[in-house]
Design a protein around this motif. Structure first.
Motif, mmCIF file in Angstrom:
data_model
loop_
_atom_site.group_PDB
_atom_site.id
_atom_site.type_symbol
_atom_site.label_atom_id
_atom_site.label_comp_id
_atom_site.label_asym_id
_atom_site.label_seq_id
_atom_site.Cartn_x
_atom_site.Cartn_y
_atom_site.Cartn_z
ATOM 1 N N ARG A 143 128.079 29.431 86.998
ATOM 2 C CA ARG A 143 128.696 29.179 85.681
ATOM 3 C C ARG A 143 130.135 28.686 85.970
ATOM 4 N N HIS A 144 130.764 27.763 85.667
ATOM 5 C CA HIS A 144 132.045 27.109 85.922
ATOM 6 C C HIS A 144 132.704 27.237 84.695
ATOM 7 N N CYS A 145 133.480 28.102 84.381
ATOM 8 C CA CYS A 145 134.032 28.458 83.035
ATOM 9 C C CYS A 145 135.306 27.656 82.938
ATOM 10 N N VAL A 146 135.332 26.495 82.225
ATOM 11 C CA VAL A 146 136.314 25.589 82.104
ATOM 12 C C VAL A 146 137.190 25.495 80.823
ATOM 13 N N SER B 243 127.521 15.962 81.066
ATOM 14 C CA SER B 243 126.754 16.929 79.855
ATOM 15 C C SER B 243 125.635 17.422 80.257
ATOM 16 N N LYS B 244 124.930 17.088 81.025
ATOM 17 C CA LYS B 244 123.536 17.462 81.194
ATOM 18 C C LYS B 244 123.788 18.899 81.953
ATOM 19 N N SER B 245 124.716 19.153 82.491
ATOM 20 C CA SER B 245 125.000 20.380 83.292
ATOM 21 C C SER B 245 125.614 21.419 82.369
ATOM 22 N N LYS B 246 126.020 20.947 81.118
ATOM 23 C CA LYS B 246 126.723 22.199 80.111
ATOM 24 C C LYS B 246 125.584 23.170 79.356
ATOM 25 N N PHE B 247 126.060 24.101 79.125
ATOM 26 C CA PHE B 247 125.285 25.030 78.477
ATOM 27 C C PHE B 247 125.999 26.033 77.731
ATOM 28 N N ASN B 248 125.447 26.895 76.905
ATOM 29 C CA ASN B 248 126.314 27.936 76.125
ATOM 30 C C ASN B 248 125.889 29.311 76.810
ATOM 31 N N TRP C 30 134.346 29.738 76.362
ATOM 32 C CA TRP C 30 134.862 28.405 77.003
ATOM 33 C C TRP C 30 133.724 27.545 77.451
ATOM 34 N N PRO C 31 134.028 26.327 77.492
ATOM 35 C CA PRO C 31 132.667 25.430 78.101
ATOM 36 C C PRO C 31 132.244 25.833 79.457
ATOM 37 N N SER C 32 130.931 25.998 79.525
ATOM 38 C CA SER C 32 130.265 26.449 80.645
ATOM 39 C C SER C 32 129.422 25.368 81.496
ATOM 40 N N PHE C 33 129.431 25.115 82.741
ATOM 41 C CA PHE C 33 128.527 23.975 83.331
ATOM 42 C C PHE C 33 128.068 24.814 84.669
ATOM 43 N N ASP C 34 126.703 24.582 85.120
ATOM 44 C CA ASP C 34 126.052 25.203 86.091
ATOM 45 C C ASP C 34 126.138 24.372 87.378
ATOM 46 N N ASP C 35 126.887 22.983 87.174
ATOM 47 C CA ASP C 35 126.882 22.341 88.375
ATOM 48 C C ASP C 35 127.982 21.250 87.880
ATOM 49 N N ILE D 157 138.633 27.165 90.158
ATOM 50 C CA ILE D 157 138.017 25.740 90.414
ATOM 51 C C ILE D 157 139.169 24.767 89.802
ATOM 52 N N VAL D 158 139.344 23.763 90.789
ATOM 53 C CA VAL D 158 140.337 22.791 90.445
ATOM 54 C C VAL D 158 139.698 21.283 90.717
ATOM 55 N N CYS D 159 140.420 20.512 90.227
ATOM 56 C CA CYS D 159 139.953 18.908 90.392
ATOM 57 C C CYS D 159 140.442 18.648 91.895
ATOM 58 N N ALA D 160 139.284 18.139 92.585
ATOM 59 C CA ALA D 160 139.443 17.752 94.299
ATOM 60 C C ALA D 160 140.569 16.807 94.141
ATOM 61 N N ASN D 161 140.756 15.812 93.419
ATOM 62 C CA ASN D 161 141.430 14.796 93.573
ATOM 63 C C ASN D 161 142.907 15.076 93.313
ATOM 64 N N CYS D 162 143.229 15.739 92.127
ATOM 65 C CA CYS D 162 144.826 15.958 91.936
ATOM 66 C C CYS D 162 145.231 17.457 91.915
ATOM 67 N N GLY D 163 144.000 18.411 92.079
ATOM 68 C CA GLY D 163 144.283 19.865 92.012
ATOM 69 C C GLY D 163 144.713 20.359 90.602
ATOM 70 N N ALA D 164 144.691 19.722 89.723
ATOM 71 C CA ALA D 164 144.490 20.393 88.253
ATOM 72 C C ALA D 164 143.608 21.650 87.889
ATOM 73 N N HIS D 165 144.281 22.485 87.539
ATOM 74 C CA HIS D 165 143.554 23.948 87.221
ATOM 75 C C HIS D 165 142.606 23.763 86.146
ATOM 76 N N LEU D 166 141.182 23.985 86.607
ATOM 77 C CA LEU D 166 140.263 23.978 85.609
ATOM 78 C C LEU D 166 139.844 25.173 84.926
ATOM 79 N N GLY D 167 139.813 26.111 85.665
ATOM 80 C CA GLY D 167 139.249 27.562 85.353
ATOM 81 C C GLY D 167 138.734 28.165 86.371
ATOM 82 N N HIS D 168 137.677 28.906 86.249
ATOM 83 C CA HIS D 168 136.822 29.688 87.149
ATOM 84 C C HIS D 168 135.405 29.523 87.351
ATOM 85 N N VAL D 169 134.814 30.052 88.440
ATOM 86 C CA VAL D 169 133.670 29.749 88.842
ATOM 87 C C VAL D 169 133.038 30.989 88.885
ATOM 88 N N PHE D 170 131.908 31.473 88.287
ATOM 89 C CA PHE D 170 131.074 32.738 88.801
ATOM 90 C C PHE D 170 129.632 32.357 88.993
#
Length: 283
Positions: free
Chosen positions: A105-108, A48-53, A58-63, A81-94
């Protein structure tokens, strides 16, 4: 390794690389301290420390926590961007947008992740169940109350296993539309929650709630333990002594079945407020 079971909507986003509507996700405007994990495999993805508005919807994270993989998108323009463990689609990174010093910005999609409270040492988590007509409005009022972790729409009180909304609507399963409330007992008491329950619906109506008529819309408190039962009995007695003809029943909690995804956070997703559940101070 076995993966968590996903709903049809979760499959659409997580496995088929879909996108939830902007401003509709439960974690968009959400800033509690904790860890965001992959919905499919429980891998820790973001703090949550990397989350910002970012205002993007969509939820945004910078790391991330080193568990997010970047993949060139099929459109040739964006980076998935996907989960490195299972390949689940998370969103996109900008990158290069200038929102934070990390310029990332990780747009999740909210539906792609679960949230775990990081500091449970100072919290005392509990759960309770209320039925007060259509669960959309009940969920709305509890979810916006301080001290409540989550409010989830679902079904309780019937005999049918794994009932669907269509099953419950027949009135033949015995289930009521119920909201499961998870809360911090150090911040809000069961008594406060039960009082709010009475103050957001007509607990004297015997055949449903407002225009929603049927056994699935009856008023009830499903208690988890003797403390909840006794507090509920005291409030019922108080209301009766004040002249109210209370239709609310008190029942022991049984199996709770979570309702379909499209029922969850209904009013927040549609940017509306409940039309049949309004607050009226009684206590």
């Amino acid at each position: 390794m076995p993966f968590n079971k996903l709903t049809d909507e979760e499959i659409r986003v997580i496995e088929k690389k879909g996108t939830e509507r902007p401003f509709s996700g439960k974690y968009y405007d959400f800033y509690s301290e904790g860890i965001y994990k992959c919905k499919k495999c429980d891998t820790k993805l973001y703090s949550s420390k990397s989350k910002f508005n970012s205002g993007c919807g969509w939820p945004s994270f910078d790391d991330d926590l080193g568990t997010v993989k970047r993949v060139p998108d099929a459109d040739g323009r964006r980076v998935e961007i996907v989960c490195a463990n299972c390949g689940a689609h998370l969103g996109h990174v900008f990158e290069g947008e200038g929102f934070t010093s990390k310029n990332t910005r990780h747009c999740v999609n909210s539906i792609s992740v679960n949230f775990d409270d990081e500091d449970k040492s100072n919290k005392e988590q509990a759960v309770c169940y209320f039925a007060a007509g259509c669960f959309w409005g009940v969920e709305y009022h509890f979810e916006h109350l301080g001290g409540v972790y989550s409010a989830v729409s679902g079904y309780m009180g019937g005999d049918t296993l794994q009932p669907s909304y269509e099953d419950v609507c027949t009135g033949r399963t015995g289930h009521l539309e119920v909201v499961q409330v998870e809360y911090d007992k150090k911040k809000v008491s069961f008594e406060e929650l039960a009082k709010l329950f009475f103050e957001i619906h007509d607990f004297t109506q015997e055949n449903g709630q407002g225009p929603d008529i049927g056994s699935q819309y009856l008023s009830a408190i499903f208690y988890k333990d003797e403390e909840q039962k006794n507090i509920s009995l005291e409030l019922l007695d108080e209301l009766e002594n004040r002249g109210f003809k209370v239709a609310t029943t008190l029942r022991e909690a049984t199996t709770f079945y979570e309702a379909e995804e499209y029922h969850q956070d209904y009013y927040d997703k549609h940017h509306k407020v409940p039309y049949c559940h309004t607050y009226k101070k009684i206590f």
